[in-house]
Design a protein around this motif. Structure first.
Motif, PDB file in Angstrom:
ATOM      1  N   PHE A 123      50.092  71.576  49.610  1.00 11.43           N
ATOM      2  CA  PHE A 123      50.130  70.288  48.970  1.00 11.43           C
ATOM      3  C   PHE A 123      50.300  68.851  49.427  1.00 11.43           C
ATOM      4  CE2 PHE A 123      51.921  73.914  46.724  1.00 11.43           C
ATOM      5  CZ  PHE A 123      51.238  73.974  45.825  1.00 11.43           C
ATOM      6  N   MET A 124      49.845  68.808  50.849  1.00  8.48           N
ATOM      7  CA  MET A 124      49.676  67.651  51.717  1.00  8.48           C
ATOM      8  C   MET A 124      49.042  66.431  50.872  1.00  8.48           C
ATOM      9  SD  MET A 124      50.944  66.383  54.340  1.00  8.48           S
ATOM     10  CE  MET A 124      51.421  67.774  55.321  1.00  8.48           C
ATOM     11  N   PRO A 125      47.875  66.654  50.307  1.00  5.12           N
ATOM     12  CA  PRO A 125      47.067  65.779  49.551  1.00  5.12           C
ATOM     13  C   PRO A 125      48.046  64.805  48.714  1.00  5.12           C
ATOM     14  CG  PRO A 125      45.775  67.456  49.601  1.00  5.12           C
ATOM     15  CD  PRO A 125      46.961  67.843  50.233  1.00  5.12           C
ATOM     16  N   GLU A 126      48.945  65.950  47.688  1.00  6.65           N
ATOM     17  CA  GLU A 126      49.706  65.287  46.791  1.00  6.65           C
ATOM     18  C   GLU A 126      50.959  64.192  47.409  1.00  6.65           C
ATOM     19  OE1 GLU A 126      47.738  68.137  44.599  1.00  6.65           O
ATOM     20  OE2 GLU A 126      48.722  68.131  46.489  1.00  6.65           O
ATOM     21  N   PHE A 127      51.449  64.833  48.577  1.00  8.47           N
ATOM     22  CA  PHE A 127      52.445  63.978  49.378  1.00  8.47           C
ATOM     23  C   PHE A 127      51.723  62.505  49.850  1.00  8.47           C
ATOM     24  CE2 PHE A 127      54.721  68.297  49.275  1.00  8.47           C
ATOM     25  CZ  PHE A 127      55.779  67.776  48.751  1.00  8.47           C
ATOM     26  N   ARG A 128      50.722  62.579  50.393  1.00  8.91           N
ATOM     27  CA  ARG A 128      49.859  61.568  51.169  1.00  8.91           C
ATOM     28  C   ARG A 128      49.060  60.494  50.035  1.00  8.91           C
ATOM     29  NH1 ARG A 128      46.845  64.337  56.423  1.00  8.91           N
ATOM     30  NH2 ARG A 128      49.082  64.688  57.525  1.00  8.91           N
ATOM     31  N   GLY A 129      49.098  61.043  48.766  1.00  7.94           N
ATOM     32  CA  GLY A 129      48.493  60.163  47.638  1.00  7.94           C
ATOM     33  C   GLY A 129      46.987  60.339  47.983  1.00  7.94           C
ATOM     34  N   GLU A 130      46.701  61.496  48.195  1.00  6.73           N
ATOM     35  CA  GLU A 130      45.008  61.435  48.475  1.00  6.73           C
ATOM     36  C   GLU A 130      44.355  62.332  47.392  1.00  6.73           C
ATOM     37  OE1 GLU A 130      45.227  61.358  53.251  1.00  6.73           O
ATOM     38  OE2 GLU A 130      44.921  63.236  52.455  1.00  6.73           O
TER      39      GLU A 130
ATOM     40  N   PRO B 147      41.539  72.046  42.965  1.00  2.00           N
ATOM     41  CA  PRO B 147      42.536  71.847  41.543  1.00  2.00           C
ATOM     42  C   PRO B 147      43.856  72.232  42.045  1.00  2.00           C
ATOM     43  CG  PRO B 147      40.544  72.760  40.862  1.00  2.00           C
ATOM     44  CD  PRO B 147      40.477  72.751  42.270  1.00  2.00           C
ATOM     45  N   PHE B 148      44.706  71.610  41.501  1.00  2.00           N
ATOM     46  CA  PHE B 148      46.182  71.574  41.996  1.00  2.00           C
ATOM     47  C   PHE B 148      46.519  72.953  41.571  1.00  2.00           C
ATOM     48  CE2 PHE B 148      50.698  71.203  40.249  1.00  2.00           C
ATOM     49  CZ  PHE B 148      50.998  71.121  41.548  1.00  2.00           C
ATOM     50  N   LYS B 149      46.381  73.295  40.026  1.00  2.00           N
ATOM     51  CA  LYS B 149      46.664  74.829  39.662  1.00  2.00           C
ATOM     52  C   LYS B 149      46.091  76.015  40.300  1.00  2.00           C
ATOM     53  CE  LYS B 149      48.974  76.138  35.735  1.00  2.00           C
ATOM     54  NZ  LYS B 149      50.221  75.432  35.164  1.00  2.00           N
ATOM     55  N   ASN B 150      44.895  75.670  40.923  1.00  2.00           N
ATOM     56  CA  ASN B 150      44.570  76.770  41.662  1.00  2.00           C
ATOM     57  C   ASN B 150      45.247  77.149  42.910  1.00  2.00           C
ATOM     58  OD1 ASN B 150      42.502  76.526  39.631  1.00  2.00           O
ATOM     59  ND2 ASN B 150      41.003  77.368  40.809  1.00  2.00           N
TER      60      ASN B 150
ATOM     61  N   GLN C  92      57.557  60.697  46.387  1.00  2.00           N
ATOM     62  CA  GLN C  92      57.476  61.887  47.316  1.00  2.00           C
ATOM     63  C   GLN C  92      58.350  62.915  46.546  1.00  2.00           C
ATOM     64  OE1 GLN C  92      57.843  60.540  51.057  1.00  2.00           O
ATOM     65  NE2 GLN C  92      55.732  60.826  51.624  1.00  2.00           N
ATOM     66  N   ASN C  93      59.716  62.479  46.350  1.00  2.00           N
ATOM     67  CA  ASN C  93      60.758  63.565  45.972  1.00  2.00           C
ATOM     68  C   ASN C  93      60.389  63.682  44.319  1.00  2.00           C
ATOM     69  OD1 ASN C  93      62.244  63.258  47.987  1.00  2.00           O
ATOM     70  ND2 ASN C  93      63.586  61.525  47.214  1.00  2.00           N
ATOM     71  N   ASN C  94      59.680  62.937  43.556  1.00  6.84           N
ATOM     72  CA  ASN C  94      59.175  63.302  41.984  1.00  6.84           C
ATOM     73  C   ASN C  94      58.108  64.291  42.428  1.00  6.84           C
ATOM     74  OD1 ASN C  94      61.239  61.614  41.151  1.00  6.84           O
ATOM     75  ND2 ASN C  94      59.837  60.016  40.629  1.00  6.84           N
ATOM     76  N   ILE C  95      57.254  64.164  43.400  1.00  6.74           N
ATOM     77  CA  ILE C  95      55.999  65.181  43.416  1.00  6.74           C
ATOM     78  C   ILE C  95      56.655  66.507  44.122  1.00  6.74           C
ATOM     79  CG2 ILE C  95      54.276  65.627  45.043  1.00  6.74           C
ATOM     80  CD1 ILE C  95      53.517  62.680  45.188  1.00  6.74           C
ATOM     81  N   PHE C  96      57.736  66.475  44.732  1.00  9.08           N
ATOM     82  CA  PHE C  96      58.207  67.750  45.363  1.00  9.08           C
ATOM     83  C   PHE C  96      58.771  68.466  44.208  1.00  9.08           C
ATOM     84  CE2 PHE C  96      62.148  70.146  46.549  1.00  9.08           C
ATOM     85  CZ  PHE C  96      61.491  70.825  47.561  1.00  9.08           C
TER      86      PHE C  96
ATOM     87  N   ILE D  35      56.128  69.863  42.231  1.00  8.95           N
ATOM     88  CA  ILE D  35      55.459  71.056  42.649  1.00  8.95           C
ATOM     89  C   ILE D  35      56.572  72.468  42.494  1.00  8.95           C
ATOM     90  CG2 ILE D  35      54.748  72.237  44.924  1.00  8.95           C
ATOM     91  CD1 ILE D  35      53.677  69.342  45.591  1.00  8.95           C
ATOM     92  N   PHE D  36      57.677  72.098  42.824  1.00  9.22           N
ATOM     93  CA  PHE D  36      58.662  72.876  42.809  1.00  9.22           C
ATOM     94  C   PHE D  36      58.754  73.875  41.370  1.00  9.22           C
ATOM     95  CE2 PHE D  36      63.102  74.715  42.813  1.00  9.22           C
ATOM     96  CZ  PHE D  36      63.297  74.983  44.211  1.00  9.22           C
TER      97      PHE D  36
END
Length: 527
Positions: free
Chosen positions: A392-399, A404-407, A449-453, A456-457
């Motif tokens: 999930f590095m793209p999500e944390f980096r805003g890329e 797809p995320f779900k996959n 980033q904390n919200n993204i974490f 994902i969690f």
């Protein structure tokens, strides 16, 4: 005192005077409960065994030098030793706080070593001469650490000095007893204090250098702490569970082996003894067994320049990153100015080290469930502990991610939870606890980033529950028909079924229709 303990005391009191001693008395003085109890009396262990067996108790005699009659029941144990004189018995006990005696009938206390005084002063002191106590039983060194941390006691200087001087005596002690004490230490509420105390006394240096050498190991720009202090932060963030505490303690232990700095290496590429060589440096891959064959094989004999990472501890080895276009002007190795600090493949190195450590101890005896299977799960947990961060590095980096995320969520859950035969929901729990402990012990994160974490969690939990439920509902009827049409049987049938199961869970498609089976079969034929 529970009914079981009262019954044992009542039966033995008909034959001799009984004294309670050790942790039960100490805990009573401190206002704490004690499930186990130590007794002393004038009877031999054999006499105790005969008396209590007649009353239906299960009694075992343990130990050769100081035999103990042990009586067990569910959740409680009573140990009985023979002592003609209480003062002599007290002299051979480990610490003064454990040498307080109480008459169970009158409540009278007998305190020949002034253990109550030490408890009130919060001092942990060996009984008699500390050097003799630690020579008699070196495991008392580990017990010293446990008691000091558990009861917030200051260790008497002479006791500490003698414990340090006799640390090497632990090498002749059974690994089962050492592991039992370490297991108790690692689940203390303030276990980090105990880990640091073991460091000060020299235990890690002498017996687990895999941990000791992490001190002072500099990390990259994403960390403000060295590897040791980061490990302590992760360890501190884990719950009071031995399995997870071990995961936290060893999750980055492999960083010492793979610590490296970015460099350029230029020269004529050679291949000898199944190794790629550049100006005398052995070039190794980090992205699978065929990486170098794909990237370098066609360049053998040519002058090339690569970007790599030279290992700190093994300076003759350079980890490959990429080939740089253009013929090099100069040969040799040059560090990249302000180059990155790397720990490539540290997860795999940590897992290998942990596997070796587990062979030297018997922690599996203290895991819930099947211990050896849990050992393998623990090794797998450490090996995979970076997966969520990487996936999930793209999500944390805003890329924008390529897939797809779900996959990616579903694939990671399946990788973590499926062991080849069973879907272990506990695995995702442990994985997430360790990931969160590691995440919170790293650099400061932004609110985004904390919200993204947290997103994902939560998604990993939801998908794990979905896979657990839907895995059992897969209808294999159409699969069997399709596989029969393709002429599959034996191991090939099993391999195809495994792939179908995997893809159904990863794509979250529980209906095994003809189109889906056809697509997976094409993949199977091209494996």
């Amino acid at each position: 005192m529970n009914d079981f303990q009262k019954n044992v005391i009542e039966r033995l009191s008909r034959h001799t005077r009984i004294w309670i001693v050790g942790g039960a008395v100490r805990n009573q003085v401190l206002g704490l409960e004690s499930p186990d109890m130590d007794l002393v009396c004038g009877l031999s262990p054999e006499e105790v065994q005969d008396i209590l067996r007649e009353q239906g108790f299960s009694v075992q005699i343990i130990g050769r030098h100081f035999s103990t009659a042990s009586i067990f029941t569910e959740g409680s144990k009573v140990d009985v030793v023979q002592a003609e004189e209480l003062e002599k018995d007290a002299q051979r006990r480990d610490f003064t706080i454990n040498a307080i005696y109480q008459d169970p009938v009158s409540g009278e206390l007998y305190d020949p070593m002034e253990g109550r005084k030490d408890l009130e002063a919060k001092i942990l002191r060996a009984c008699g001469k500390p050097d003799e106590r630690f020579r008699e039983d070196p495991v008392r060194i580990l017990r010293m650490v446990k008691f000091a941390v558990k009861f917030s006691l200051e260790i008497d200087p002479d006791t500490w000095e003698q414990a340090t001087d006799h640390l090497s005596f632990l090498s002749s002690t059974s690994r089962e007893r050492i592991t039992a004490e370490l297991a108790g230490i690692l689940v203390l509420a303030e276990a980090e204090k105990a880990v640091r105390m073991l460091d000060r006394i020299g235990y890690w240096d002498m017996y687990l250098p895999e941990l000791a050498r992490l001190k002072g190991l500099e990390q990259n720009q994403y960390h403000s702490l060295d590897v040791w202090e980061h490990t302590m932060a992760v360890f501190r963030n884990t719950p009071e569970d031995l399995y997870l505490r071990l995961a936290g303690l060893f999750h980055d232990s492999g960083k010492w082996e793979v610590a490296s700095r970015e460099c350029h290496v230029s020269g004529t590429l050679k291949f000898a003894d199944q190794n790629y060589l550049l100006e005398g440096f052995k070039i190794v891959g980090t992205r699978g067994p065929r990486e170098l064959e794909y990237k370098l094989k066609s360049l053998i004999g040519k002058k090339i320049r690569i970007l790599g990472a030279r290992l700190d501890q093994y300076p003759e080895i350079v980890q490959f990153k990429k080939v740089i276009d253009g013929e090099p002007a100069n040969f040799g190795l040059i560090y990249v100015e302000n180059g990155k600090r790397h720990f490539l493949t540290h997860e795999a190195a940590s897992a290998r080290l942990l596997a070796d450590v587990l062979k030297r101890y018997t922690f599996s005896m203290f895991f819930d469930g099947i211990g050896k299977k849990q050992e393998q799960n623990l090794i797998k947990l450490v090996e995979n502990h970076m997966q969520a961060t990487l996936v999930f590095m793209p999500e944390f980096r805003g890329e924008i991610a390529k897939r797809p995320f779900k996959n990616r969520v579903a694939e990671l859950v399946w990788k973590v939870c499926w062991d080849g035969r069973n879907f272990e929901l506990k695995n995702i729990h442990d994985f997430l606890i360790l990931w969160k402990a590691d995440y919170q012990a790293g650099k400061l994160h932004t609110t985004t980033q904390n919200n993204i974490f947290e997103r994902i969690f939560a998604e990993l939990i939801a998908v794990a529950l979905w896979q657990k439920e839907n895995l059992m509902q897969l209808d294999w009827k159409l699969f069997r028909q399709y596989a029969m049409q393709q002429g599959l049987s034996g191991s090939s049938l099993g391999t195809f079924k495994d792939l179908v199961r995997k893809r159904a869970m990863e794509e979250m498609k529980p209906e095994l229709n003809h189109a889906f089976l056809k697509k997976v079969y094409w993949e199977f034929k091209n494996l």
